[in-house]
Structures are given as structure tokens and as C-alpha cells.
Design a protein around this motif. Structure first.
Motif, PDB file in Angstrom:
ATOM      1  N   PHE A  94      53.581  32.081  23.323  1.00 45.12           N
ATOM      2  CA  PHE A  94      53.293  31.837  24.729  1.00 45.12           C
ATOM      3  C   PHE A  94      52.895  30.389  25.001  1.00 45.12           C
ATOM      4  N   LYS A  95      52.994  29.522  23.993  1.00 43.23           N
ATOM      5  CA  LYS A  95      52.703  28.102  24.209  1.00 43.23           C
ATOM      6  C   LYS A  95      53.969  27.303  24.459  1.00 43.23           C
ATOM      7  N   ASP A  96      55.087  27.783  23.972  1.00 43.25           N
ATOM      8  CA  ASP A  96      56.338  27.028  24.031  1.00 43.25           C
ATOM      9  C   ASP A  96      57.405  27.875  24.719  1.00 43.25           C
ATOM     10  N   PHE A  97      57.779  27.489  25.938  1.00 39.96           N
ATOM     11  CA  PHE A  97      58.732  28.264  26.720  1.00 39.96           C
ATOM     12  C   PHE A  97      60.061  28.435  25.988  1.00 39.96           C
ATOM     13  N   ASP A  98      60.551  27.361  25.355  1.00 37.77           N
ATOM     14  CA  ASP A  98      61.844  27.438  24.671  1.00 37.77           C
ATOM     15  C   ASP A  98      61.838  28.461  23.532  1.00 37.77           C
TER      16      ASP A  98
ATOM     17  N   LYS B 253      52.062  42.300  38.989  1.00 38.87           N
ATOM     18  CA  LYS B 253      50.665  42.083  38.658  1.00 38.87           C
ATOM     19  C   LYS B 253      50.504  41.990  37.151  1.00 38.87           C
ATOM     20  N   GLY B 254      49.610  41.107  36.722  1.00 39.40           N
ATOM     21  CA  GLY B 254      49.312  40.949  35.308  1.00 39.40           C
ATOM     22  C   GLY B 254      47.848  41.210  35.039  1.00 39.40           C
ATOM     23  N   PHE B 255      47.572  42.254  34.274  1.00 36.97           N
ATOM     24  CA  PHE B 255      46.207  42.585  33.885  1.00 36.97           C
ATOM     25  C   PHE B 255      46.011  42.205  32.425  1.00 36.97           C
ATOM     26  N   CYS B 256      44.858  41.677  32.125  1.00 33.73           N
ATOM     27  CA  CYS B 256      44.540  41.262  30.761  1.00 33.73           C
ATOM     28  C   CYS B 256      43.349  42.081  30.267  1.00 33.73           C
ATOM     29  N   ARG B 257      43.494  42.626  29.077  1.00 34.47           N
ATOM     30  CA  ARG B 257      42.413  43.380  28.425  1.00 34.47           C
ATOM     31  C   ARG B 257      41.966  42.541  27.219  1.00 34.47           C
ATOM     32  N   VAL B 258      40.707  42.098  27.254  1.00 37.37           N
ATOM     33  CA  VAL B 258      40.175  41.245  26.190  1.00 37.37           C
ATOM     34  C   VAL B 258      39.324  42.083  25.250  1.00 37.37           C
ATOM     35  N   HIS B 259      39.651  42.022  23.968  1.00 36.28           N
ATOM     36  CA  HIS B 259      38.872  42.710  22.927  1.00 36.28           C
ATOM     37  C   HIS B 259      38.629  44.181  23.249  1.00 36.28           C
ATOM     38  N   GLY B 260      39.639  44.850  23.801  1.00 35.22           N
ATOM     39  CA  GLY B 260      39.527  46.282  24.057  1.00 35.22           C
ATOM     40  C   GLY B 260      38.693  46.651  25.265  1.00 35.22           C
ATOM     41  N   GLY B 261      38.228  45.659  26.045  1.00 36.80           N
ATOM     42  CA  GLY B 261      37.425  45.948  27.241  1.00 36.80           C
ATOM     43  C   GLY B 261      38.304  46.461  28.378  1.00 36.80           C
ATOM     44  N   ASP B 262      37.728  46.496  29.551  1.00 36.11           N
ATOM     45  CA  ASP B 262      38.475  46.921  30.738  1.00 36.11           C
ATOM     46  C   ASP B 262      39.508  45.869  31.113  1.00 36.11           C
ATOM     47  N   ALA B 263      40.660  46.315  31.575  1.00 37.73           N
ATOM     48  CA  ALA B 263      41.700  45.399  32.025  1.00 37.73           C
ATOM     49  C   ALA B 263      41.295  44.781  33.354  1.00 37.73           C
ATOM     50  N   GLN B 264      41.471  43.463  33.476  1.00 39.41           N
ATOM     51  CA  GLN B 264      41.137  42.758  34.706  1.00 39.41           C
ATOM     52  C   GLN B 264      42.390  42.067  35.237  1.00 39.41           C
ATOM     53  N   LEU B 265      42.544  42.077  36.561  1.00 38.33           N
ATOM     54  CA  LEU B 265      43.677  41.412  37.186  1.00 38.33           C
ATOM     55  C   LEU B 265      43.548  39.902  36.990  1.00 38.33           C
ATOM     56  N   PHE B 266      44.567  39.286  36.394  1.00 32.04           N
ATOM     57  CA  PHE B 266      44.547  37.847  36.182  1.00 32.04           C
ATOM     58  C   PHE B 266      45.550  37.126  37.051  1.00 32.04           C
TER      59      PHE B 266
ATOM     60  N   SER C 218      50.836  32.965  30.044  1.00 26.17           N
ATOM     61  CA  SER C 218      50.436  31.723  29.375  1.00 26.17           C
ATOM     62  C   SER C 218      49.186  31.125  30.010  1.00 26.17           C
ATOM     63  N   GLU C 219      49.149  31.124  31.346  1.00 28.82           N
ATOM     64  CA  GLU C 219      47.977  30.578  32.042  1.00 28.82           C
ATOM     65  C   GLU C 219      46.739  31.431  31.792  1.00 28.82           C
ATOM     66  N   THR C 220      46.915  32.735  31.693  1.00 26.14           N
ATOM     67  CA  THR C 220      45.795  33.618  31.381  1.00 26.14           C
ATOM     68  C   THR C 220      45.232  33.293  30.004  1.00 26.14           C
ATOM     69  N   LEU C 221      46.131  33.075  29.033  1.00 28.35           N
ATOM     70  CA  LEU C 221      45.684  32.713  27.691  1.00 28.35           C
ATOM     71  C   LEU C 221      44.921  31.392  27.717  1.00 28.35           C
ATOM     72  N   ALA C 222      45.403  30.426  28.503  1.00 26.67           N
ATOM     73  CA  ALA C 222      44.723  29.136  28.595  1.00 26.67           C
ATOM     74  C   ALA C 222      43.309  29.304  29.149  1.00 26.67           C
ATOM     75  N   VAL C 223      43.149  30.157  30.149  1.00 27.55           N
ATOM     76  CA  VAL C 223      41.818  30.412  30.722  1.00 27.55           C
ATOM     77  C   VAL C 223      40.908  31.027  29.657  1.00 27.55           C
ATOM     78  N   ASN C 224      41.422  31.995  28.903  1.00 26.87           N
ATOM     79  CA  ASN C 224      40.612  32.631  27.867  1.00 26.87           C
ATOM     80  C   ASN C 224      40.257  31.666  26.743  1.00 26.87           C
ATOM     81  N   ARG C 225      41.164  30.743  26.426  1.00 28.35           N
ATOM     82  CA  ARG C 225      40.865  29.739  25.390  1.00 28.35           C
ATOM     83  C   ARG C 225      39.756  28.807  25.853  1.00 28.35           C
ATOM     84  N   GLN C 226      39.749  28.459  27.150  1.00 24.68           N
ATOM     85  CA  GLN C 226      38.689  27.593  27.680  1.00 24.68           C
ATOM     86  C   GLN C 226      37.329  28.258  27.553  1.00 24.68           C
ATOM     87  N   LYS C 227      37.303  29.576  27.720  1.00 28.96           N
ATOM     88  CA  LYS C 227      36.040  30.320  27.632  1.00 28.96           C
ATOM     89  C   LYS C 227      35.558  30.424  26.190  1.00 28.96           C
TER      90      LYS C 227
END
Length: 119
Positions: free
Chosen positions: A15-19, A45-58, A87-96
Motif C-alpha cells: 500500500f506504499k507503492d501504487f505501481d 466506505k472504508g472502515f479500519c479495525r486496529v488490533h482487533g478493536g471496533d471498526a471505525q469509519l476512516f 493508503s492514507e488510513t495507514l499513513a494516519v495510523n503510522r503517525q499515531k
């Protein structure tokens, strides 16, 4: 009636490299039964579930009547928008959690809703 599928493992998708990431992501969505034309009438809609928690709309992609700069909406434009959302969701999670490797581990599809689990 739900069209929800079993989770699909996605460790092989980059998810870092589109090609590198687009083709396996598109294939994974197709194997989940994704019909890109749903994006013409429904919000995606894209929901993300982090570490098995509740899915949140991203992210939410509005139903598309035309592509970028008035171009025709195609499977590639729809899947590209979804790929960017993940990809943007992953970037947000990496910042955290700086310094931590965060990857999409699995995806599930229910109609126009994509739920992906990260760890």
C-alpha cells in the motif's frame, strides 16, 4: 441481504507503492466480489479495525458520476480511489505510532463497505 464475505488475507499487497500495489489490490477486491459499478450509485466506505478493536469509519468516497477532470468513471479510477483511501488510513495510523510497522492484514467486503484490519 448482506453480501459479506470471509476476510481475505492481504499481507502481499503493497500500500506504499501504487505501481506494485494496485494489481494485487484490484485482484483481492475482485475475489471478494467487488463490483466497481456500485460506486456509480452508492458511497464507498472504508472502515479500519486496529488490533482487533471496533471498526471505525476512516473514509467515504461519494458516488461518482464522473472521474477526475470530467473523465469517465472506470474500474481503475474506482479501485485507485479505494487504494488511496486505505493508503492514507495507514499513513494516519503510522503517525499515531511512529517507528511501528503497520500493515493491512485482511479485508472484508459487504456491498459498498470495505473493512480492513491492520496490525
Amino acid at each position: 441481504m448482506s453480501t459479506e464475505t470471509q476476510p481475505l488475507q492481504t499481507d502481499h499487497i503493497n500500500f506504499k507503492d501504487f505501481d506494485k500495489g494496485y494489481a494485487p489490490f484490484a485482484e483481492a477486491l475482485r475475489s471478494l466480489g467487488f463490483n466497481w459499478q456500485i460506486a456509480l450509485t452508492e458511497d464507498l466506505k472504508g472502515f479500519c479495525r486496529v488490533h482487533g478493536g471496533d471498526a471505525q469509519l476512516f473514509f467515504r468516497l461519494p458516488a461518482a458520476t464522473q472521474g477526475p477532470a470530467g473523465t469517465e468513471v472506470t474500474e481503475r479510477t474506482v479501485i485507485s480511489d479505494l487504494w488511496s483511501g486505505v493508503s492514507e488510513t495507514l499513513a494516519v495510523n503510522r503517525q499515531k505510532q511512529p517507528g511501528k510497522l503497520i500493515k493491512v492484514r485482511s479485508m472484508q467486503l459487504d456491498g459498498s463497505t470495505l473493512t480492513f484490519s491492520v496490525s
